[in-house]
Each structure stands twice: as structure tokens, then as C-alpha cells.
Design a protein around this motif. Structure first.
Motif, short mmCIF file in Angstrom:
data_model
loop_
_atom_site.label_atom_id
_atom_site.label_comp_id
_atom_site.label_asym_id
_atom_site.label_seq_id
_atom_site.Cartn_x
_atom_site.Cartn_y
_atom_site.Cartn_z
N LYS A 24 68.65 62.05 14.07
CA LYS A 24 69.73 61.07 13.87
C LYS A 24 70.61 61.36 12.64
N ILE A 25 69.93 61.92 11.46
CA ILE A 25 70.74 62.39 10.35
C ILE A 25 71.62 63.41 10.81
N LYS A 26 71.30 64.37 11.54
CA LYS A 26 71.90 65.27 12.02
C LYS A 26 73.18 64.81 12.63
N GLU A 27 72.96 63.96 13.51
CA GLU A 27 73.90 63.53 14.40
C GLU A 27 75.21 62.63 13.60
N ARG A 28 74.66 61.84 12.65
CA ARG A 28 75.37 61.16 12.11
C ARG A 28 75.77 61.26 10.54
N ILE A 29 75.25 62.19 9.92
CA ILE A 29 75.42 62.49 8.66
C ILE A 29 75.96 63.98 8.37
N GLY A 30 75.30 65.28 8.86
CA GLY A 30 76.00 66.27 8.60
C GLY A 30 75.04 67.30 8.79
N LYS A 31 75.41 68.45 8.81
CA LYS A 31 74.54 69.62 9.10
C LYS A 31 73.33 69.73 8.43
N VAL A 32 72.14 69.76 8.94
CA VAL A 32 70.80 70.11 8.27
C VAL A 32 70.80 71.68 7.91
N ILE A 33 70.63 71.86 6.62
CA ILE A 33 70.48 73.09 5.78
C ILE A 33 69.21 73.54 5.99
N SER A 34 68.14 72.62 5.43
CA SER A 34 66.78 73.05 5.39
C SER A 34 65.85 71.89 5.69
N LEU A 35 64.64 71.73 6.26
CA LEU A 35 63.70 70.87 6.53
C LEU A 35 62.33 71.67 5.97
N SER A 36 61.80 70.86 5.31
CA SER A 36 60.40 71.29 4.85
C SER A 36 59.35 71.06 5.81
N ALA A 37 58.21 71.49 5.65
CA ALA A 37 57.01 71.34 6.35
C ALA A 37 56.77 69.90 6.33
N PHE A 38 55.89 69.56 7.05
CA PHE A 38 55.49 67.90 7.21
C PHE A 38 54.08 68.00 6.24
N TYR A 39 54.07 67.06 5.42
CA TYR A 39 52.90 66.99 4.45
C TYR A 39 52.15 65.61 4.74
N ALA A 40 50.78 65.59 4.97
CA ALA A 40 50.11 64.47 5.13
C ALA A 40 49.58 64.01 3.67
N THR A 41 49.91 62.75 3.65
CA THR A 41 49.66 62.27 1.94
C THR A 41 48.99 60.74 2.31
N ALA A 42 48.21 60.62 1.01
CA ALA A 42 47.64 59.06 1.15
C ALA A 42 48.84 58.36 0.79
N PRO A 43 48.73 57.08 0.84
CA PRO A 43 49.51 55.88 0.61
C PRO A 43 49.66 55.89 -1.04
N TRP A 44 51.04 55.54 -1.27
CA TRP A 44 51.24 55.60 -2.79
C TRP A 44 51.78 54.07 -3.02
N GLY A 45 51.10 53.55 -4.07
CA GLY A 45 51.68 52.26 -4.42
C GLY A 45 51.07 51.01 -3.59
N PHE A 46 50.20 51.18 -2.93
CA PHE A 46 49.52 50.14 -1.99
C PHE A 46 48.50 50.82 -1.21
N THR A 47 47.53 49.80 -0.85
CA THR A 47 46.41 50.33 -0.02
C THR A 47 46.65 50.17 1.51
N SER A 48 46.42 51.36 2.32
CA SER A 48 46.54 51.12 3.79
C SER A 48 45.56 52.11 4.26
N GLU A 49 45.10 51.97 5.44
CA GLU A 49 44.16 52.66 6.26
C GLU A 49 44.94 53.68 6.97
N HIS A 50 46.26 53.82 6.89
CA HIS A 50 47.18 54.90 7.54
C HIS A 50 47.70 55.62 6.48
N THR A 51 47.55 57.01 6.70
CA THR A 51 47.93 58.23 5.65
C THR A 51 49.48 58.45 6.32
#
Length: 154
Positions: A24-51
Motif C-alpha cells: 500500500k505504501i508502494k502504491e500510494r507514497i512512492g518507490k520502495v528503495i529497501s525493506l529490512s528483514a522481519f524481526y520478531a520482538t517483545a512488546p515495548w511499553g505495555f504487556t501483551s501475550e502477542h509478540t
């Protein structure tokens, strides 16, 4: 103009949510130059059972930061984001799209502090889930206020 985004999700099909946001960003905002890998992380600033699954994205665009903010908020709504985090009240989300850094066509950093948008993002240096993917795609980009590279901040 070059814009760096931070993307995050911790609900549903997380990988698909990130891919949909990038498309959607590519379609509406502009050309994608680079995309990182996807990083699994813990919630930040709140508690959740969902990473979380986080990524960084670099896009070239002709749009202004405020136009980009409006579009990213529309994308978040379309994808099911009910409300933005306000005053540190973080919660689970289908998608979060943050503008992190912006550079004019000549490489000059864009500094902005208006209601709803600060550039560079005021908390990016405190968030490993932002810095790790950003350092992957832009290790030598210098934070315009802190005067350190993304790799150094990481």
C-alpha cells in the motif's frame, strides 16, 4: 524526498500485514528503495501475550511528510487499526506505520515538530525494534539531531 518508516504488527497474520502495508505504501507514497528483514520482538511499553513483527522501509517520494502521515493513517485504518497510541498508552495492533526519518532530495535532513508528527521520530533511538531493522537497511545514515549513524545508535 527519502523517507524511512518503521512498521510493526502483533495481531493476526503478522507477516502478511507487513507485506500488505509495504504494498500500500508502494502504491500510494512512492518507490520502495529497501525493506529490512522481519524481526520478531517483545512488546515495548505495555504487556501483551502477542509478540511483534517489525521491519524498516525506505521509500522515495514526491510527497510532503504531512501528506505521507495522512496516507499512512488511512492505510492503518483500512487494515483495521482502531486507534493510535496516545501519551504512552500502547496496545495490540494490526499495523503501526511510523515515519522515522526524512531527507530532502539533496540529502538535507527534514526536521519537523508539528501536532501529530515529529521528525526525526523522538523515540527511535530508544527502541531496539526500530534500530535493528533500520541499521540493516541504513547503517550509515546519520540521525540529524544525535549526529550518530543508525549502526552507532544500535
Amino acid at each position: 524526498m527519502t523517507i524511512y518508516f518503521g512498521l510493526g504488527t502483533n495481531l493476526g497474520d503478522k507477516e502478511q500485514h507487513l507485506r500488505t502495508a509495504v504494498q500500500k505504501i508502494k502504491e500510494r507514497i512512492g518507490k520502495v528503495i529497501s525493506l529490512s528483514a522481519f524481526y520478531a520482538t517483545a512488546p515495548w511499553g505495555f504487556t501483551s501475550e502477542h509478540t511483534f513483527l517489525n521491519a524498516a522501509l525506505c521509500v522515495e517520494t514526491q510527497l510532503s511528510p504531512l501528506e505521507i502521515l495522512k496516507i499512512t493513517q488511512e492505510i492503518e485504518l483500512e487494515m483495521g487499526r482502531i486507534h493510535k497510541s496516545v501519551n504512552g498508552a500502547y496496545s495490540d495492533r494490526v499495523i503501526d506505520i511510523d515515519l522515522l526519518l526524512c531527507f530532502a532530495g539533496d540529502g538535507t535532513p527534514v526536521l519537523l515538530d508539528v501536532p501529530g508528527l515529529q521528525l526525526p521520530h523522538p523515540l527511535m533511538q530508544d527502541r531496539r525494534f526500530v534500530l535493528e531493522p533500520l541499521a540493516e537497511i541504513a547503517p550509515d545514515v546519520v540521525h540529524p539531531v544525535l549526529k550518530k549513524t543508525m549502526q552507532e545508535l544500535l
